[in-house]
Design a protein around this motif. Structure first.
Motif, PDB file in Angstrom:
ATOM      1  N   VAL A 198       0.867  -1.172   0.000  1.00 57.59           N
ATOM      2  CA  VAL A 198       0.000   0.000   0.000  1.00 57.59           C
ATOM      3  C   VAL A 198       0.905   1.224   0.000  1.00 57.59           C
ATOM      4  N   ASP A 199       0.756   2.043  -1.043  1.00 53.87           N
ATOM      5  CA  ASP A 199       1.592   3.233  -1.245  1.00 53.87           C
ATOM      6  C   ASP A 199       0.748   4.483  -1.075  1.00 53.87           C
ATOM      7  N   PHE A 200       0.944   5.202   0.028  1.00 51.55           N
ATOM      8  CA  PHE A 200       0.278   6.494   0.223  1.00 51.55           C
ATOM      9  C   PHE A 200       1.096   7.542  -0.517  1.00 51.55           C
ATOM     10  N   TRP A 201       0.424   8.268  -1.403  1.00 47.88           N
ATOM     11  CA  TRP A 201       1.099   9.258  -2.234  1.00 47.88           C
ATOM     12  C   TRP A 201       0.145  10.376  -2.577  1.00 47.88           C
ATOM     13  N   THR A 202       0.701  11.420  -3.158  1.00 51.58           N
ATOM     14  CA  THR A 202      -0.077  12.511  -3.697  1.00 51.58           C
ATOM     15  C   THR A 202       0.683  13.052  -4.902  1.00 51.58           C
ATOM     16  N   TYR A 203      -0.021  13.443  -5.936  1.00 50.39           N
ATOM     17  CA  TYR A 203       0.661  13.664  -7.213  1.00 50.39           C
ATOM     18  C   TYR A 203       1.558  14.885  -7.284  1.00 50.39           C
ATOM     19  N   ASP A 204       1.425  15.839  -6.391  1.00 54.68           N
ATOM     20  CA  ASP A 204       2.295  17.003  -6.464  1.00 54.68           C
ATOM     21  C   ASP A 204       3.424  16.946  -5.438  1.00 54.68           C
ATOM     22  N   SER A 244      -8.196  15.619 -12.733  1.00 58.24           N
ATOM     23  CA  SER A 244      -6.754  15.897 -12.725  1.00 58.24           C
ATOM     24  C   SER A 244      -5.972  14.691 -12.225  1.00 58.24           C
ATOM     25  N   LEU A 245      -6.494  14.057 -11.194  1.00 59.38           N
ATOM     26  CA  LEU A 245      -5.833  12.856 -10.668  1.00 59.38           C
ATOM     27  C   LEU A 245      -5.806  11.759 -11.727  1.00 59.38           C
TER      28      LEU A 245
END
Length: 181
Positions: free
Chosen positions: A66-72, A113-114
């Protein structure tokens, strides 16, 4: 110097070392242990990209990252090529990679956008849209990126916060895939 002062000095040195390791992205090494307990819930996503909603119970028997991420997030962008590689390389061996996109900024909540970012970044694995931080909170997460490695019995076995130690993380994946349960 008194015994108490020496003890405080050792504690400060140890704390400084921990902070330095965290700053270097090596905190995952400090967190290795037999188990952190059962995999928390994936419920609460606003929607899922690249997949129907996934439930924790349905993932038993699989090794899960499980990879918690955010695109910016620049750190997330640097780790994503490795996560993509692992998903492709080990997917047919029983690894399920799940991205949990939990936005840091309000503009990252826009699902169109995501979706475009997921395409641009070449992410083919399931992505939970966690705009309301429900999954983030269920897991007690505090960092981007954060990688949680879950064994076939549904136990969280390794955690890595931040960038780096990609060879070590890949070894965790291979070890968990080699285990039979």
């Amino acid at each position: 110097m008194t015994t108490e002062a020496r003890g405080q000095r050792r504690l400060l040195k140890a704390g400084g070392m921990v902070l330095a390791l965290v700053g270097l992205g090596l905190a995952g090494h400090l967190l290795a242990r037999d188990s952190y307990g059962p995999m928390p819930s994936l419920a609460g996503a606003r929607q899922w990209l690249n997949s129907a909603p996934l439930e924790t119970q349905a993932l038993k028997g699989k090794v899960v990252l499980v990879d918690f991420w955010t695109y910016d997030c620049v750190n997330c962008r640097r780790s994503l090529p490795h996560v993509n590689h692992w998903a492709r390389r080990y997917g047919d061996q029983g690894l399920v990679v799940i991205g949990v996109h939990t936005p840091e900024y309000a503009y990252e909540q826009d699902i169109d956008s995501l979706r475009a970012q997921v395409r641009q970044l070449g992410i083919d694995y399931p992505v939970a849209v966690d705009n309301d931080y429900r999954i983030w909170n269920a897991w007690g997460n505090q960092f981007w990126p954060a990688h949680y490695f879950v064994d076939r019995q549904g136990q969280v076995r390794h955690v890595h916060f931040g960038e780096g130690d990609y060879a070590g993380q890949e070894q965790v994946i291979r070890t968990l895939l080699d285990e039979r349960g």
